[in-house]
Design a protein around this motif. Structure first.
Motif, PDB file in Angstrom:
ATOM      1  N   VAL A 187      45.502 -49.793   6.008  1.00  0.00           N
ATOM      2  CA  VAL A 187      44.787 -51.050   5.799  1.00  0.00           C
ATOM      3  C   VAL A 187      44.085 -51.008   4.441  1.00  0.00           C
ATOM      4  N   SER A 188      44.548 -51.841   3.522  1.00  0.00           N
ATOM      5  CA  SER A 188      43.945 -51.935   2.199  1.00  0.00           C
ATOM      6  C   SER A 188      42.971 -53.100   2.181  1.00  0.00           C
ATOM      7  N   VAL A 189      41.652 -52.804   2.140  1.00  0.00           N
ATOM      8  CA  VAL A 189      40.654 -53.875   2.114  1.00  0.00           C
ATOM      9  C   VAL A 189      40.369 -54.261   0.667  1.00  0.00           C
ATOM     10  N   ASP A 192      48.235 -60.042   4.427  1.00  0.00           N
ATOM     11  CA  ASP A 192      49.611 -59.868   4.880  1.00  0.00           C
ATOM     12  C   ASP A 192      49.800 -58.525   5.576  1.00  0.00           C
ATOM     13  N   PHE A 193      50.931 -58.382   6.245  1.00  0.00           N
ATOM     14  CA  PHE A 193      51.262 -57.158   6.976  1.00  0.00           C
ATOM     15  C   PHE A 193      52.744 -56.879   6.789  1.00  0.00           C
ATOM     16  N   SER A 194      53.069 -55.650   6.412  1.00  0.00           N
ATOM     17  CA  SER A 194      54.463 -55.226   6.240  1.00  0.00           C
ATOM     18  C   SER A 194      54.865 -54.352   7.411  1.00  0.00           C
ATOM     19  N   THR A 195      55.988 -54.696   8.051  1.00  0.00           N
ATOM     20  CA  THR A 195      56.448 -53.964   9.231  1.00  0.00           C
ATOM     21  C   THR A 195      57.832 -53.388   9.001  1.00  0.00           C
ATOM     22  N   PRO A 196      57.932 -52.157   8.498  1.00  0.00           N
ATOM     23  CA  PRO A 196      59.236 -51.501   8.436  1.00  0.00           C
ATOM     24  C   PRO A 196      59.606 -50.943   9.815  1.00  0.00           C
ATOM     25  N   ALA A 197      60.751 -50.290   9.884  1.00  0.00           N
ATOM     26  CA  ALA A 197      61.208 -49.734  11.155  1.00  0.00           C
ATOM     27  C   ALA A 197      60.292 -48.620  11.647  1.00  0.00           C
ATOM     28  N   GLN A 214      58.043 -45.527   9.748  1.00  0.00           N
ATOM     29  CA  GLN A 214      57.432 -45.801   8.451  1.00  0.00           C
ATOM     30  C   GLN A 214      56.130 -46.558   8.683  1.00  0.00           C
ATOM     31  N   ALA A 215      55.114 -46.197   7.920  1.00  0.00           N
ATOM     32  CA  ALA A 215      53.788 -46.774   8.133  1.00  0.00           C
ATOM     33  C   ALA A 215      53.781 -48.279   7.932  1.00  0.00           C
ATOM     34  N   GLY A 216      53.076 -48.991   8.819  1.00  0.00           N
ATOM     35  CA  GLY A 216      52.805 -50.396   8.586  1.00  0.00           C
ATOM     36  C   GLY A 216      51.722 -50.531   7.538  1.00  0.00           C
ATOM     37  N   LYS A 217      51.772 -51.629   6.768  1.00  0.00           N
ATOM     38  CA  LYS A 217      50.792 -51.816   5.700  1.00  0.00           C
ATOM     39  C   LYS A 217      50.151 -53.190   5.826  1.00  0.00           C
ATOM     40  N   MET A 218      48.826 -53.195   5.943  1.00  0.00           N
ATOM     41  CA  MET A 218      48.047 -54.428   5.986  1.00  0.00           C
ATOM     42  C   MET A 218      47.243 -54.540   4.697  1.00  0.00           C
ATOM     43  N   ARG A 219      47.315 -55.720   4.087  1.00  0.00           N
ATOM     44  CA  ARG A 219      46.505 -55.966   2.890  1.00  0.00           C
ATOM     45  C   ARG A 219      45.547 -57.124   3.182  1.00  0.00           C
ATOM     46  N   MET A 220      44.252 -56.833   3.043  1.00  0.00           N
ATOM     47  CA  MET A 220      43.218 -57.836   3.237  1.00  0.00           C
ATOM     48  C   MET A 220      42.634 -58.187   1.876  1.00  0.00           C
ATOM     49  N   PHE A 221      42.587 -59.480   1.564  1.00  0.00           N
ATOM     50  CA  PHE A 221      42.125 -59.934   0.261  1.00  0.00           C
ATOM     51  C   PHE A 221      40.736 -60.574   0.357  1.00  0.00           C
ATOM     52  N   LEU A 222      40.111 -60.731  -0.785  1.00  0.00           N
ATOM     53  CA  LEU A 222      38.889 -61.525  -0.874  1.00  0.00           C
ATOM     54  C   LEU A 222      39.242 -63.003  -0.961  1.00  0.00           C
ATOM     55  N   TRP A 223      38.310 -63.839  -0.506  1.00  0.00           N
ATOM     56  CA  TRP A 223      38.483 -65.295  -0.557  1.00  0.00           C
ATOM     57  C   TRP A 223      37.465 -65.858  -1.533  1.00  0.00           C
ATOM     58  N   ASP A 224      37.948 -66.654  -2.502  1.00  0.00           N
ATOM     59  CA  ASP A 224      37.081 -67.072  -3.601  1.00  0.00           C
ATOM     60  C   ASP A 224      36.644 -68.539  -3.509  1.00  0.00           C
ATOM     61  N   LEU A 225      36.516 -69.048  -2.291  1.00  0.00           N
ATOM     62  CA  LEU A 225      36.115 -70.440  -2.114  1.00  0.00           C
ATOM     63  C   LEU A 225      34.595 -70.610  -2.083  1.00  0.00           C
ATOM     64  N   THR A 226      33.872 -69.495  -2.084  1.00  0.00           N
ATOM     65  CA  THR A 226      32.412 -69.534  -2.044  1.00  0.00           C
ATOM     66  C   THR A 226      31.861 -68.556  -3.073  1.00  0.00           C
ATOM     67  N   SER A 227      30.570 -68.627  -3.295  1.00  0.00           N
ATOM     68  CA  SER A 227      29.879 -67.651  -4.144  1.00  0.00           C
ATOM     69  C   SER A 227      28.660 -67.133  -3.383  1.00  0.00           C
ATOM     70  N   ILE A 237      42.172 -60.237  10.816  1.00  0.00           N
ATOM     71  CA  ILE A 237      42.690 -58.876  11.008  1.00  0.00           C
ATOM     72  C   ILE A 237      43.615 -58.821  12.217  1.00  0.00           C
ATOM     73  N   VAL A 238      43.194 -59.424  13.324  1.00  0.00           N
ATOM     74  CA  VAL A 238      44.021 -59.413  14.529  1.00  0.00           C
ATOM     75  C   VAL A 238      45.337 -60.143  14.281  1.00  0.00           C
ATOM     76  N   HIS A 239      45.261 -61.286  13.596  1.00  0.00           N
ATOM     77  CA  HIS A 239      46.471 -62.026  13.246  1.00  0.00           C
ATOM     78  C   HIS A 239      47.466 -61.121  12.519  1.00  0.00           C
ATOM     79  N   GLU A 240      46.983 -60.441  11.485  1.00  0.00           N
ATOM     80  CA  GLU A 240      47.893 -59.590  10.712  1.00  0.00           C
ATOM     81  C   GLU A 240      48.426 -58.432  11.547  1.00  0.00           C
ATOM     82  N   ASN A 241      47.551 -57.796  12.302  1.00  0.00           N
ATOM     83  CA  ASN A 241      47.967 -56.653  13.115  1.00  0.00           C
ATOM     84  C   ASN A 241      49.048 -57.050  14.121  1.00  0.00           C
ATOM     85  N   THR A 242      48.947 -58.273  14.640  1.00  0.00           N
ATOM     86  CA  THR A 242      49.915 -58.723  15.633  1.00  0.00           C
ATOM     87  C   THR A 242      51.308 -58.852  15.043  1.00  0.00           C
ATOM     88  N   HIS A 243      51.408 -59.123  13.756  1.00  0.00           N
ATOM     89  CA  HIS A 243      52.737 -59.130  13.123  1.00  0.00           C
ATOM     90  C   HIS A 243      53.437 -57.783  13.320  1.00  0.00           C
TER      91      HIS A 243
END
Length: 596
Positions: free
Chosen positions: A355-357, A367-372, A375-388, A400-406
Motif C-alpha cells: 500500500v503506497s500512501v 487504484d489497485f493492481s491485481t496480478p495472478a 505476485q504482490a497486489g499493489k494499492m496506490r492512495m493519492f492526495l486529493w487537491d480539492l481543498t486546502s 481503501i475498502v473499495h480498492e482492496n475489494t478489487h
C-alpha cells in the motif's frame, strides 16, 4: 475543482467521478460482455477481446468418474469438461482448484499441443457430494490455429513489449500461450509482464510469437494498539479511536506484524506493507509493544510527518481488517488471497498487499493492481487537491475498502489469474462490488440508509457517484437497462452496486442484522448471508461475467450454502431493478421463477 474531462484523460482510473445524470446518453454497445478499449499509452489504444462466457447451474450432476471411490478434483474436472463439451484428450489444461466450505472449485484452460489458451477458460464447482453444481465456460471452436513453434524468441518479444507498451519487463517468468481473436483465429503469443513505475501501469502484453505484434493485454490495475478510523466508520470526521489487538488470529495466526521468518515493529507484516515512497519507508511503532498511535492534524498539510504516519497506520489497519474479514468468508490461502506466508494451506504466497500512501504519481484518485496469485497486489492512495489543505484518501476508509475489494474480486473470479474481469461489463461489475463491500463494512444497525462514497475527499455530501445507493427508485433510478447507454466502467459499476444494495436491503429486512458479522460468519442474519453469497458467487461465476451470469452465480451460491432457502427473495430483489429471469442484452425484465 478537477474537471471530469481531466479524469477521463487519466488512463488507470479506479475512483473516477460519475457523469452528470443529465449528460447526453452514449450509444448502445453490444460489446460490453466481450470487449474493452484499453489506452495502453498516450499513442496506443487497443480493443481487447474475450470470448463470450456461459454459466450453467444444476442441483447436482454426475461426472464420468462419479463411480470412483476416491474423488480427485483434477481428474473429475477434466473428465467432466471433456465429456460436457465433447472434447478430445489433450484439449484442455488443468490450472488450479480449491475446496471451500460448501463447494470444490476448479479452473481449466482450453489448450492445443499442450499450450493453454489465455482467454478460453472454464470453471467447475462440485458440491460436497462431489456432484457438479455449476459450470462456466468461454471455450471456443477455433477456425485457424497458429503453429505452436514460435518464430521469434522470448527476448525479442520482451523488447517488442517494452517498446509498444512503454515500460520495462519486470522479470516475472514469461509464458507461451494462445489467444483467441474476435474472428475465432488463434494466435500464439509470448506473455510478458510490463510495468511503468512513473505511471503505475502494469500489464501482461501478449506478443504474437510469429510477427512480434501486440495482440492483446491484461490490465492488472483497477482504479476509489492503532489510532485509526474503525472499519465501520467511513470518514475521519467521525472520529479516530485507539484499538487494541484488532487482528483476528484465526485469519492471521502470526498477527499483523510477522511472517514466517521476520517480526516487524513497523507497518509491515504477512498481509500488508504500508509505506510512502518505497517499501522500506514504513511507520515505526510510536512506543514499544507495537503501539501505533499518531494523532492526525486536519489543519496541516497531509505531508507533515505526523499525518504521513497517521495515513500509513490507517491504511495498514484497514487493509489488514479486510484481509481478516474476507478470510472468514472464504478468501483464504487456497482461494488465492494475499499473504507472504501461507502456513502450508495452499496458494502461492509471497504476495502481501503493498500500500503506497500519498503516492506521487497522481491526485484525486486511487487504484489497485491485481496480478495472478503469487505476485504482490499493489494499492496506490493519492492526495486529493480539492481543498486546502489537501485531503488524504488513506484517511477515508470507504476508498481503501473499495480498492482492496478489487483484489478480492479479481483473484476469486477465474481462479487466481487476475485476468477475468477484463471486459467493459465485467470491469464495471468490479467497481460495483467494491462500492458494495465498502457499504457493507460501514453498517452499524439493521437500517439500510442511502449510501454515499467519497464524500470527504471530494468535499461534497453527494460523494463521487451519480446517485446515492438507495432502495428508492426516486433517489436512484438506475436499473439493468441503464447499462445500454453507458460505456464507462464506473458508470456501469453504479448499476451493479445499486442492485446489490437492494439485495442487501431485502436480506436484512427478511433475516435481520448481526452486529458481529465482521468476526463471526456463522449466523443466519441477512448481512452474513449477503457476504457469504457475495464471496461464494465470485468463485462460481464464469470468466468475464455479465450481470445476468453473476446474478445466476448468486442464485447457485444460495443453493450450495443454504439449500436455495433465499431463492425467491433474491430473484425478487434482482428483478426489482430489471434483472429478472428474462433480462438479457441490457433489456429489463421483472419476471421471477414460478412459485416466487
Amino acid at each position: 475543482m478537477v474537471s471530469f474531462q481531466k479524469l477521463l484523460t487519466t488512463v488507470f482510473l479506479a475512483l473516477a467521478y460519475s457523469e452528470s445524470a443529465t449528460a447526453t446518453p452514449r450509444p448502445v454497445s453490444a460489446k460490453h460482455s466481450t470487449h474493452r478499449l484499453r489506452q495502453v499509452t498516450r499513442e496506443l489504444a487497443i480493443e481487447t477481446y474475450h470470448p463470450p462466457s456461459s454459466f450453467e447451474a444444476s442441483s447436482g450432476l454426475d461426472h464420468p468418474l462419479s463411480k470412483r471411490a476416491d474423488f480427485s478434483l483434477k481428474d473429475a474436472t477434466v473428465a467432466f469438461v471433456e465429456s460436457h463439451l465433447s472434447l478430445g484428450k489433450g484439449a484442455l489444461t488443468y490450472k488450479s482448484g480449491f475446496s471451500g466450505e460448501v463447494a470444490h472449485h476448479a479452473y481449466v484452460k482450453q489448450s492445443h499441443n499442450g499450450i493453454p489458451f489465455a482467454n478460453a477458460v472454464a470453471n467447475v464447482a462440485f458440491n460436497k457430494n462431489n456432484k457438479v453444481v455449476s459450470f462456466g465456460s468461454s471455450f471456443v471452436k477455433p477456425k485457424v490455429i497458429a503453429s505452436s513453434a514460435p518464430s521469434i524468441t522470448r527476448e525479442a518479444a520482451i523488447a517488442s513489449a517494452e517498446a509498444l507498451v512503454g515500460g520495462k519487463y519486470n522479470d516475472h517468468p514469461t509464458t507461451l500461450e494462445y489467444v483467441v481473436k474476435e474472428d475465432q483465429s488463434v494466435v500464439l503469443t509470448h506473455v510478458v509482464q510490463i510495468e511503468n513505475e512513473a505511471t503505475g501501469a502494469w500489464v501482461e502484453a501478449f506478443i504474437d510469437a510469429h510477427s512480434g505484434a501486440l495482440v492483446t493485454i491484461t490490465d492488472f490495475v483497477t482504479k476509489a494498539s492503532y489510532r485509526v478510523l474503525p472499519l465501520q466508520k467511513e470518514i475521519l470526521t467521525q472520529g479516530f479511536e485507539t484499538l487494541v489487538d484488532p487482528q483476528d488470529l484465526t485469519a492471521s495466526p502470526y498477527g499483523w506484524h510477522a511472517t514466517s521468518t521476520t517480526n516487524y515493529t513497523t507497518t509491515a507484516g504477512n498481509n500488508v506493507v504500508a509505506y510512502k515512497g518505497s517499501t522500506s519507508s514504513t511507520t515505526a511503532q510510536s512506543s514499544t509493544g507495537l503501539n501505533f498511535v499518531y494523532t492526525q492534524s486536519a489543519t496541516t498539510a497531509p505531508t507533515t510527518t505526523v499525518n504521513v504516519n497517521a495515513a500509513r497506520v490507517n491504511a495498514f489497519y484497514v487493509v489488514n481488517s479486510i484481509h481478516d474479514l474476507a478470510y472468514k468468508y472464504g478468501f483464504t490461502e487456497a482461494a488465492y488471497n494475499f499473504q507472504t506466508y501461507n502456513f502450508g494451506k495452499g496458494g502461492a504466497g509471497n504476495d502481501a498487499v503493498l500500500v503506497s500512501v500519498q503516492d506521487s504519481a497522481g491526485t484525486d484518485n486511487a487504484d489497485f493492481s491485481t496480478p495472478a496469485d503469487g505476485q504482490a497486489g499493489k494499492m496506490r492512495m493519492f492526495l486529493w487537491d480539492l481543498t486546502s489543505p489537501q485531503r488524504d484518501g488513506a484517511l477515508e476508509n470507504d476508498i481503501i475498502v473499495h480498492e482492496n475489494t478489487h483484489g478480492i474480486t479479481n483473484r476469486l473470479t477465474g481462479g487466481g489469474t487476475g485476468r477475468c474481469l477484463q471486459t467493459t461489463e465485467a470491469g464495471g461489475m468490479g467497481e460495483g462490488w467494491s462500492d458494495a463491500l465498502a457499504s457493507w463494512t460501514e453498517k452499524t444497525s439493521s437500517a439500510v440508509p442511502d449510501y454515499v462514497l467519497g464524500q470527504y475527499v471530494y468535499n461534497h455530501a453527494g460523494g463521487i457517484r451519480t446517485y446515492p445507493y438507495s432502495t428508492s427508485t426516486t433517489t436512484n433510478p438506475l436499473r439493468y437497462s441503464s447499462i445500454a447507454s453507458l460505456n464507462e466502467v464506473h458508470d456501469i459499476g453504479e448499476v451493479w452496486a445499486n442492485i446489490l444494495h437492494n439485495v442487501y436491503a431485502a436480506l436484512v429486512s427478511a433475516k435481520g442484522w448481526s452486529a458481529t458479522a465482521r468476526t463471526d460468519p456463522t449466523g443466519t442474519e441477512g448481512n452474513i448471508v449477503f457476504l457469504h453469497l457475495f464471496i461464494d458467487a465470485l468463485s462460481l461465476q464464469p470468466c468475464n461475467p455479465t450481470l445476468p451470469t453473476a446474478r445466476d452465480a448468486w442464485i447457485q451460491a444460495d443453493v450450495n450454502r443454504y439449500g436455495g432457502a433465499n431463492k425467491c427473495l433474491l430473484w425478487k430483489a434482482f428483478a426489482s431493478r430489471g434483472l429478472g429471469t428474462g433480462a438479457a442484452n441490457h433489456v429489463d425484465n421483472t419476471a421471477v421463477p414460478s412459485g416466487c
